[in-house]
Design a protein around this motif. Structure first.
Motif, PDB file in Angstrom:
ATOM      1  N   MET A   1       0.838  -1.184   0.000  1.00  0.00           N
ATOM      2  CA  MET A   1       0.000   0.000   0.000  1.00  0.00           C
ATOM      3  C   MET A   1       0.884   1.248   0.000  1.00  0.00           C
ATOM      4  O   MET A   1       1.901   1.308   0.660  1.00  0.00           O
ATOM      5  CB  MET A   1      -0.916  -0.025   1.206  1.00  0.00           C
ATOM      6  N   GLU A   2       0.441   2.241  -0.743  1.00  0.00           N
ATOM      7  CA  GLU A   2       1.227   3.469  -0.912  1.00  0.00           C
ATOM      8  C   GLU A   2       1.163   4.327   0.352  1.00  0.00           C
ATOM      9  O   GLU A   2       0.111   4.456   0.977  1.00  0.00           O
ATOM     10  CB  GLU A   2       0.651   4.236  -2.099  1.00  0.00           C
ATOM     11  N   ASN A   3       2.265   4.932   0.713  1.00  0.00           N
ATOM     12  CA  ASN A   3       2.331   5.808   1.870  1.00  0.00           C
ATOM     13  C   ASN A   3       1.810   7.184   1.477  1.00  0.00           C
ATOM     14  O   ASN A   3       2.462   7.926   0.765  1.00  0.00           O
ATOM     15  CB  ASN A   3       3.772   5.889   2.374  1.00  0.00           C
ATOM     16  N   THR A   4       0.611   7.552   1.954  1.00  0.00           N
ATOM     17  CA  THR A   4       0.007   8.825   1.569  1.00  0.00           C
ATOM     18  C   THR A   4       0.435   9.969   2.476  1.00  0.00           C
ATOM     19  O   THR A   4       0.172  11.115   2.158  1.00  0.00           O
ATOM     20  CB  THR A   4      -1.528   8.730   1.593  1.00  0.00           C
ATOM     21  N   THR A   5       1.092   9.687   3.587  1.00  0.00           N
ATOM     22  CA  THR A   5       1.495  10.764   4.475  1.00  0.00           C
ATOM     23  C   THR A   5       2.554  11.652   3.828  1.00  0.00           C
ATOM     24  O   THR A   5       2.636  12.830   4.128  1.00  0.00           O
ATOM     25  CB  THR A   5       2.026  10.221   5.816  1.00  0.00           C
ATOM     26  N   ARG A   6       3.344  11.118   2.929  1.00  0.00           N
ATOM     27  CA  ARG A   6       4.380  11.906   2.256  1.00  0.00           C
ATOM     28  C   ARG A   6       3.791  12.838   1.203  1.00  0.00           C
ATOM     29  O   ARG A   6       4.468  13.703   0.692  1.00  0.00           O
ATOM     30  CB  ARG A   6       5.417  10.995   1.611  1.00  0.00           C
ATOM     31  N   THR A   7       2.535  12.654   0.841  1.00  0.00           N
ATOM     32  CA  THR A   7       1.900  13.489  -0.168  1.00  0.00           C
ATOM     33  C   THR A   7       1.671  14.897   0.360  1.00  0.00           C
ATOM     34  O   THR A   7       1.741  15.849  -0.394  1.00  0.00           O
ATOM     35  CB  THR A   7       0.549  12.854  -0.590  1.00  0.00           C
ATOM     36  N   TRP A   8       1.406  15.033   1.639  1.00  0.00           N
ATOM     37  CA  TRP A   8       1.009  16.324   2.199  1.00  0.00           C
ATOM     38  C   TRP A   8       2.138  17.030   2.932  1.00  0.00           C
ATOM     39  O   TRP A   8       1.945  17.591   3.995  1.00  0.00           O
ATOM     40  CB  TRP A   8      -0.210  16.133   3.093  1.00  0.00           C
ATOM     41  N   VAL A   9       3.317  16.999   2.344  1.00  0.00           N
ATOM     42  CA  VAL A   9       4.459  17.760   2.854  1.00  0.00           C
ATOM     43  C   VAL A   9       5.104  18.480   1.676  1.00  0.00           C
ATOM     44  O   VAL A   9       4.917  18.101   0.529  1.00  0.00           O
ATOM     45  CB  VAL A   9       5.510  16.857   3.547  1.00  0.00           C
ATOM     46  N   PHE A  10       5.856  19.527   2.000  1.00  0.00           N
ATOM     47  CA  PHE A  10       6.658  20.187   0.980  1.00  0.00           C
ATOM     48  C   PHE A  10       7.986  19.449   0.906  1.00  0.00           C
ATOM     49  O   PHE A  10       8.851  19.661   1.751  1.00  0.00           O
ATOM     50  CB  PHE A  10       6.928  21.654   1.332  1.00  0.00           C
ATOM     51  N   PRO A  11       8.155  18.571  -0.088  1.00  0.00           N
ATOM     52  CA  PRO A  11       9.451  17.890  -0.167  1.00  0.00           C
ATOM     53  C   PRO A  11      10.550  18.888  -0.500  1.00  0.00           C
ATOM     54  O   PRO A  11      10.322  19.843  -1.249  1.00  0.00           O
ATOM     55  CB  PRO A  11       9.257  16.868  -1.286  1.00  0.00           C
ATOM     56  N   LYS A  12      11.715  18.671   0.087  1.00  0.00           N
ATOM     57  CA  LYS A  12      12.851  19.526  -0.235  1.00  0.00           C
ATOM     58  C   LYS A  12      13.264  19.261  -1.676  1.00  0.00           C
ATOM     59  O   LYS A  12      13.295  18.122  -2.122  1.00  0.00           O
ATOM     60  CB  LYS A  12      14.009  19.260   0.708  1.00  0.00           C
ATOM     61  N   LEU A  13      13.588  20.328  -2.373  1.00  0.00           N
ATOM     62  CA  LEU A  13      13.992  20.213  -3.774  1.00  0.00           C
ATOM     63  C   LEU A  13      15.496  20.361  -3.881  1.00  0.00           C
ATOM     64  O   LEU A  13      16.076  21.269  -3.276  1.00  0.00           O
ATOM     65  CB  LEU A  13      13.311  21.289  -4.620  1.00  0.00           C
ATOM     66  N   ASP A  14      16.105  19.490  -4.667  1.00  0.00           N
ATOM     67  CA  ASP A  14      17.519  19.694  -4.949  1.00  0.00           C
ATOM     68  C   ASP A  14      17.635  20.681  -6.111  1.00  0.00           C
ATOM     69  O   ASP A  14      16.625  21.165  -6.649  1.00  0.00           O
ATOM     70  CB  ASP A  14      18.237  18.369  -5.221  1.00  0.00           C
ATOM     71  N   THR A  15      18.839  20.994  -6.505  1.00  0.00           N
ATOM     72  CA  THR A  15      19.062  22.028  -7.523  1.00  0.00           C
ATOM     73  C   THR A  15      18.409  21.670  -8.850  1.00  0.00           C
ATOM     74  O   THR A  15      17.753  22.507  -9.470  1.00  0.00           O
ATOM     75  CB  THR A  15      20.578  22.249  -7.722  1.00  0.00           C
ATOM     76  N   ARG A  16      18.547  20.436  -9.286  1.00  0.00           N
ATOM     77  CA  ARG A  16      17.947  20.031 -10.571  1.00  0.00           C
ATOM     78  C   ARG A  16      16.433  20.127 -10.532  1.00  0.00           C
ATOM     79  O   ARG A  16      15.810  20.582 -11.490  1.00  0.00           O
ATOM     80  CB  ARG A  16      18.369  18.607 -10.938  1.00  0.00           C
ATOM     81  N   GLN A  17      15.827  19.697  -9.436  1.00  0.00           N
ATOM     82  CA  GLN A  17      14.378  19.766  -9.310  1.00  0.00           C
ATOM     83  C   GLN A  17      13.891  21.210  -9.283  1.00  0.00           C
ATOM     84  O   GLN A  17      12.868  21.542  -9.874  1.00  0.00           O
ATOM     85  CB  GLN A  17      13.924  19.032  -8.049  1.00  0.00           C
ATOM     86  N   PHE A  18      14.648  22.066  -8.607  1.00  0.00           N
ATOM     87  CA  PHE A  18      14.268  23.476  -8.535  1.00  0.00           C
ATOM     88  C   PHE A  18      14.400  24.146  -9.901  1.00  0.00           C
ATOM     89  O   PHE A  18      13.529  24.929 -10.306  1.00  0.00           O
ATOM     90  CB  PHE A  18      15.135  24.198  -7.492  1.00  0.00           C
ATOM     91  N   VAL A  19      15.468  23.853 -10.627  1.00  0.00           N
ATOM     92  CA  VAL A  19      15.660  24.421 -11.969  1.00  0.00           C
ATOM     93  C   VAL A  19      14.571  23.927 -12.914  1.00  0.00           C
ATOM     94  O   VAL A  19      14.015  24.709 -13.698  1.00  0.00           O
ATOM     95  CB  VAL A  19      17.069  24.084 -12.508  1.00  0.00           C
ATOM     96  N   LEU A  20      14.233  22.651 -12.844  1.00  0.00           N
ATOM     97  CA  LEU A  20      13.156  22.118 -13.679  1.00  0.00           C
ATOM     98  C   LEU A  20      11.834  22.800 -13.346  1.00  0.00           C
ATOM     99  O   LEU A  20      11.059  23.157 -14.247  1.00  0.00           O
ATOM    100  CB  LEU A  20      13.030  20.597 -13.502  1.00  0.00           C
ATOM    101  N   LEU A  21      11.565  23.015 -12.070  1.00  0.00           N
ATOM    102  CA  LEU A  21      10.349  23.712 -11.661  1.00  0.00           C
ATOM    103  C   LEU A  21      10.321  25.135 -12.216  1.00  0.00           C
ATOM    104  O   LEU A  21       9.290  25.592 -12.724  1.00  0.00           O
ATOM    105  CB  LEU A  21      10.236  23.730 -10.134  1.00  0.00           C
ATOM    106  N   ALA A  22      11.439  25.827 -12.154  1.00  0.00           N
ATOM    107  CA  ALA A  22      11.511  27.190 -12.707  1.00  0.00           C
ATOM    108  C   ALA A  22      11.265  27.189 -14.216  1.00  0.00           C
ATOM    109  O   ALA A  22      10.564  28.060 -14.740  1.00  0.00           O
ATOM    110  CB  ALA A  22      12.863  27.814 -12.386  1.00  0.00           C
ATOM    111  N   MET A  23      11.826  26.194 -14.913  1.00  0.00           N
ATOM    112  CA  MET A  23      11.606  26.113 -16.365  1.00  0.00           C
ATOM    113  C   MET A  23      10.133  25.805 -16.674  1.00  0.00           C
ATOM    114  O   MET A  23       9.559  26.379 -17.602  1.00  0.00           O
ATOM    115  CB  MET A  23      12.520  25.058 -16.984  1.00  0.00           C
ATOM    116  N   LEU A  24       9.526  24.920 -15.896  1.00  0.00           N
ATOM    117  CA  LEU A  24       8.103  24.624 -16.093  1.00  0.00           C
ATOM    118  C   LEU A  24       7.239  25.845 -15.800  1.00  0.00           C
ATOM    119  O   LEU A  24       6.245  26.094 -16.494  1.00  0.00           O
ATOM    120  CB  LEU A  24       7.676  23.446 -15.212  1.00  0.00           C
TER     121      LEU A  24
END
Length: 185
Positions: free
Chosen positions: A1-24
Motif C-alpha cells: 500500500m502506498e504511503n500517503t502521508t508523504r503526499t502532504w508535505v513540501f518535499p525539499k527540492l535539490d538544484t535540478r528539481q528546482f531548476v526544472l520547476l523554474a523552467m516549467l
C-alpha cells in the motif's frame, strides 16, 4: 500500500528539481498567454505544464506554484486582471491534477479522464464561470447565467478529449518517465 502521508508535505527540492520547476513555471507563463478567444471564452494549453508540475511536485507544491503563477500572470504579465477567485480556481485545478498524477509511474486513461473531467467541470465551467459573472455581468439572475455558461460548456466538451489525449500521452511518454527517474529518484 502506498504511503500517503508523504503526499502532504513540501518535499525539499535539490538544484535540478528546482531548476526544472523554474523552467516549467516559465513555460506555463508562455503557454497561458498563447490563448485563443476572448476574456470570457479562452482556449489555452497551460494545463500541460500544470499536469507535469502536479505529477512531479505533489499537491502542496503544485497549489503554491499555481497561486504564484496566477498572481504573476495577473499582476505583472497582464496588469489589471487580478481576481482572487481565479487564483483559488488555479489552486483547485492543481490539487485535482496532483491527487490524480502524483506518485503514479503509469497514468491510466481512466485516471487522466477523471482528473481532466473534474478540472473542466469544477474549475473551468463551475468556478471560473461564477467569477466571470461576478466580474462582468450586471444581471445576476439564472437566465443570464445559463446564457453565459452555455458556450463555456460547449468549449469544455470540445476540449475534454483533446486535453485527455494530450495529458495521457504526455504523462506516459518515455521522455517524461526517464526524466522522472533521473531527477526525482
Amino acid at each position: 500500500m502506498e504511503n500517503t502521508t508523504r503526499t502532504w508535505v513540501f518535499p525539499k527540492l535539490d538544484t535540478r528539481q528546482f531548476v526544472l520547476l523554474a523552467m516549467l513555471m516559465a513555460l506555463h507563463m508562455v503557454l497561458s498567454r498563447l490563448t485563443v478567444g476572448t476574456n470570457v471564452l479562452q482556449v489555452s494549453f497551460a494545463f500541460v505544464t500544470m499536469s507535469l508540475i502536479a505529477k512531479w511536485y505533489g499537491p502542496l507544491w503544485s497549489m503554491l506554484i499555481a497561486a504564484i503563477l496566477d498572481v504573476i500572470g495577473a499582476t505583472i504579465i497582464n496588469p489589471g486582471a487580478f481576481f482572487l477567485g481565479f487564483t483559488f480556481t488555479a489552486m483547485i485545478s492543481a490539487l485535482i491534477y496532483s491527487l490524480a498524477y502524483f506518485k503514479h509511474d503509469k497514468t491510466s486513461w481512466w485516471r487522466v479522464s477523471v482528473a481532466v473531467g473534474l478540472v473542466l467541470l469544477i474549475a473551468n465551467i463551475g468556478l471560473n464561470s461564477i467569477w466571470l459573472v461576478m466580474m462582468y455581468h450586471t444581471a445576476h439572475d439564472w437566465p443570464s447565467f445559463l446564457a453565459f455558461i452555455t458556450p463555456r460548456v460547449i468549449k469544455n466538451l470540445i476540449m475534454f478529449p483533446i486535453q485527455v489525449g494530450i495529458s495521457y500521452f504526455l504523462l506516459n511518454n518515455q521522455v517524461i518517465s526517464h526524466t522522472t527517474k533521473k531527477i526525482f529518484s
